[in-house]
Design a protein around this motif. Sequence first.
Motif, PDB file in Angstrom:
ATOM      1  N   GLY A 148       0.784  -1.234   0.000  1.00 38.76           N
ATOM      2  CA  GLY A 148       0.000   0.000   0.000  1.00 38.76           C
ATOM      3  C   GLY A 148       0.814   1.280   0.000  1.00 38.76           C
ATOM      4  N   HIS A 149       2.131   1.153  -0.240  1.00 42.31           N
ATOM      5  CA  HIS A 149       2.993   2.337  -0.245  1.00 42.31           C
ATOM      6  C   HIS A 149       3.831   2.410  -1.518  1.00 42.31           C
ATOM      7  CE1 HIS A 149       3.038   1.609   4.373  1.00 42.31           C
ATOM      8  NE2 HIS A 149       1.986   2.306   4.020  1.00 42.31           N
ATOM      9  N   LEU A 150       4.127   3.634  -1.928  1.00 43.63           N
ATOM     10  CA  LEU A 150       5.168   3.845  -2.933  1.00 43.63           C
ATOM     11  C   LEU A 150       6.492   3.927  -2.179  1.00 43.63           C
ATOM     12  CD1 LEU A 150       6.201   4.785  -5.809  1.00 43.63           C
ATOM     13  CD2 LEU A 150       5.884   7.115  -4.933  1.00 43.63           C
ATOM     14  N   VAL A 151       7.491   3.174  -2.640  1.00 40.73           N
ATOM     15  CA  VAL A 151       8.807   3.197  -1.995  1.00 40.73           C
ATOM     16  C   VAL A 151       9.830   3.717  -3.002  1.00 40.73           C
ATOM     17  CG1 VAL A 151      10.586   1.829  -0.830  1.00 40.73           C
ATOM     18  CG2 VAL A 151       8.167   1.209  -0.586  1.00 40.73           C
ATOM     19  N   ILE A 152      10.558   4.759  -2.628  1.00 38.78           N
ATOM     20  CA  ILE A 152      11.680   5.235  -3.443  1.00 38.78           C
ATOM     21  C   ILE A 152      12.947   5.010  -2.627  1.00 38.78           C
ATOM     22  CG2 ILE A 152      12.740   7.177  -4.656  1.00 38.78           C
ATOM     23  CD1 ILE A 152      10.026   8.417  -5.027  1.00 38.78           C
ATOM     24  N   GLU A 153      13.882   4.269  -3.206  1.00 33.56           N
ATOM     25  CA  GLU A 153      15.080   3.867  -2.468  1.00 33.56           C
ATOM     26  C   GLU A 153      16.349   4.350  -3.151  1.00 33.56           C
ATOM     27  OE1 GLU A 153      15.224  -0.251  -1.321  1.00 33.56           O
ATOM     28  OE2 GLU A 153      17.350  -0.166  -0.819  1.00 33.56           O
ATOM     29  N   ALA A 154      17.203   5.020  -2.381  1.00 33.58           N
ATOM     30  CA  ALA A 154      18.537   5.401  -2.857  1.00 33.58           C
ATOM     31  C   ALA A 154      19.499   4.282  -2.493  1.00 33.58           C
ATOM     32  CB  ALA A 154      18.974   6.711  -2.209  1.00 33.58           C
ATOM     33  N   ARG A 155      20.378   3.913  -3.441  1.00 37.25           N
ATOM     34  CA  ARG A 155      21.264   2.768  -3.225  1.00 37.25           C
ATOM     35  C   ARG A 155      22.700   3.097  -3.634  1.00 37.25           C
ATOM     36  NH1 ARG A 155      18.437  -2.324  -3.458  1.00 37.25           N
ATOM     37  NH2 ARG A 155      20.212  -3.239  -4.514  1.00 37.25           N
ATOM     38  N   PRO A 156      23.667   2.656  -2.819  1.00 41.12           N
ATOM     39  CA  PRO A 156      25.058   2.812  -3.222  1.00 41.12           C
ATOM     40  C   PRO A 156      25.422   1.724  -4.212  1.00 41.12           C
ATOM     41  CG  PRO A 156      24.920   1.855  -1.007  1.00 41.12           C
ATOM     42  CD  PRO A 156      23.520   2.041  -1.482  1.00 41.12           C
ATOM     43  N   GLU A 157      25.364   2.018  -5.487  1.00 39.39           N
ATOM     44  CA  GLU A 157      25.733   1.047  -6.524  1.00 39.39           C
ATOM     45  C   GLU A 157      26.024   1.831  -7.796  1.00 39.39           C
ATOM     46  OE1 GLU A 157      22.351  -1.478  -7.248  1.00 39.39           O
ATOM     47  OE2 GLU A 157      21.009   0.222  -7.503  1.00 39.39           O
ATOM     48  N   PRO A 158      27.029   1.392  -8.552  1.00 36.44           N
ATOM     49  CA  PRO A 158      27.402   2.164  -9.735  1.00 36.44           C
ATOM     50  C   PRO A 158      26.389   2.005 -10.869  1.00 36.44           C
ATOM     51  CG  PRO A 158      28.884   0.276  -9.437  1.00 36.44           C
ATOM     52  CD  PRO A 158      27.908   0.251  -8.295  1.00 36.44           C
ATOM     53  N   MET A 159      26.133   3.095 -11.568  1.00 33.57           N
ATOM     54  CA  MET A 159      25.266   3.083 -12.756  1.00 33.57           C
ATOM     55  C   MET A 159      25.774   4.168 -13.683  1.00 33.57           C
ATOM     56  SD  MET A 159      22.184   1.875 -14.049  1.00 33.57           S
ATOM     57  CE  MET A 159      21.489   1.096 -12.599  1.00 33.57           C
ATOM     58  N   ASP A 160      26.175   3.784 -14.877  1.00 33.70           N
ATOM     59  CA  ASP A 160      26.765   4.738 -15.816  1.00 33.70           C
ATOM     60  C   ASP A 160      27.954   5.414 -15.106  1.00 33.70           C
ATOM     61  OD1 ASP A 160      27.169   6.110 -18.127  1.00 33.70           O
ATOM     62  OD2 ASP A 160      25.434   7.415 -17.939  1.00 33.70           O
ATOM     63  N   LYS A 161      27.962   6.735 -14.971  1.00 31.19           N
ATOM     64  CA  LYS A 161      29.113   7.387 -14.306  1.00 31.19           C
ATOM     65  C   LYS A 161      28.836   7.683 -12.840  1.00 31.19           C
ATOM     66  CE  LYS A 161      30.710   9.698 -18.542  1.00 31.19           C
ATOM     67  NZ  LYS A 161      29.497   9.850 -19.382  1.00 31.19           N
ATOM     68  N   SER A 162      27.658   7.278 -12.342  1.00 26.64           N
ATOM     69  CA  SER A 162      27.277   7.611 -10.963  1.00 26.64           C
ATOM     70  C   SER A 162      27.609   6.475  -9.999  1.00 26.64           C
ATOM     71  CB  SER A 162      25.778   7.902 -10.904  1.00 26.64           C
ATOM     72  OG  SER A 162      25.447   8.937 -11.784  1.00 26.64           O
ATOM     73  N   GLN A 163      27.739   6.833  -8.717  1.00 25.94           N
ATOM     74  CA  GLN A 163      28.035   5.837  -7.677  1.00 25.94           C
ATOM     75  C   GLN A 163      26.779   5.419  -6.902  1.00 25.94           C
ATOM     76  OE1 GLN A 163      31.116   4.373  -7.169  1.00 25.94           O
ATOM     77  NE2 GLN A 163      31.401   5.418  -9.127  1.00 25.94           N
ATOM     78  N   PHE A 164      25.654   6.086  -7.218  1.00 21.11           N
ATOM     79  CA  PHE A 164      24.401   5.823  -6.506  1.00 21.11           C
ATOM     80  C   PHE A 164      23.256   5.755  -7.508  1.00 21.11           C
ATOM     81  CE2 PHE A 164      27.249   8.130  -3.746  1.00 21.11           C
ATOM     82  CZ  PHE A 164      27.135   7.496  -2.523  1.00 21.11           C
TER      83      PHE A 164
END
Length: 275
Positions: A70-86
């Motif tokens: 019943g909730h929308l969850v937005i999660e920030a994660r430490p993991e590389p994607m393209d040139k980003s670390q998060f």
Amino acid sequence: MLLTSIITVFMAFIGRGYGEWALVWEDNFDGQSLDKTKWTYETGAEPKWGNHQLQYYTEDRRENVRVENGHLVIEARPEPMDKSQFTSGRLHTNNGWTRGRFVVSARLPKGKHLWPAVWIMPTQNTYGNWPASGDIDIFQFRGQKSDTVEAKAQYGGPYPNHTVSVSPLTKFTDLSVGFHTFTFEWDETEMRWLVDGQQYFMVDVHRDLWSHKGVDPYTQIGQPFDKPFYLILNVAVGGDYFPVDVYGPQVTPEEAKQWPKPTMEVDFVRVYQQK
Ligand SMILES: *[C@@H]1O[C@H](CO)[C@@H](O)[C@H](O)[C@H]1NC(C)=O
């Protein structure tokens, strides 16, 4: 505390003699997945966003954005994607509204350099480039000070000739614990910001809103806040909003593994307009 809140809400309601607010749009996140008739992903990384943020916003990836329990969850994660670390998530509504009462029930993240926001932006740049056509934070929040929020309205002219009306950093309870309601009320005279029914900021919009720098983009009082705005939900990581002298150097992926609560959970988003 509860009684005080009830009295505050009641006084606010009878005190100003507004028209009645009628529900015009809502998402209670009761389904199994994000309702794409209501929401669109905003994806990618800097330099798209400004402020030197560290995250890459992904699209349709459960690790970053999901609907569950019943909730929308937005999660920030430490993991590389393209040139980003998060990685993280950012969504906006497909609808826009001119004036209204926006109510978001959410539990906010906790942890170094987490920067969630609920905000509204104009559907068109009628009065010129950012933020001449308006930009409003229903709240900004820093995961290092999880009892503190900030309300902000930007308008008056294009950057850098704009006006910033910002609330003091206002202390409430720990907003990363339990769900809290963040309300933004916008009518022809005022904008009001409330947490759990308690008003902490107000901006008078029944006036000439030009900053008096550069060229006047407006012809009438109340502009640019007479046009539709859409709503944005996101969890950013780092950036210029966390000055080093106050918040320490940029968060590292190693430190981010210690984030106590890397998610923003949203129970509902409701939009009301006056009859
Ligand atoms: C900002 O204002 C100055 C004058 O005060 C003007 O020269 C400049 O062009 C303006 N910039 C923008 C982006 O409007």
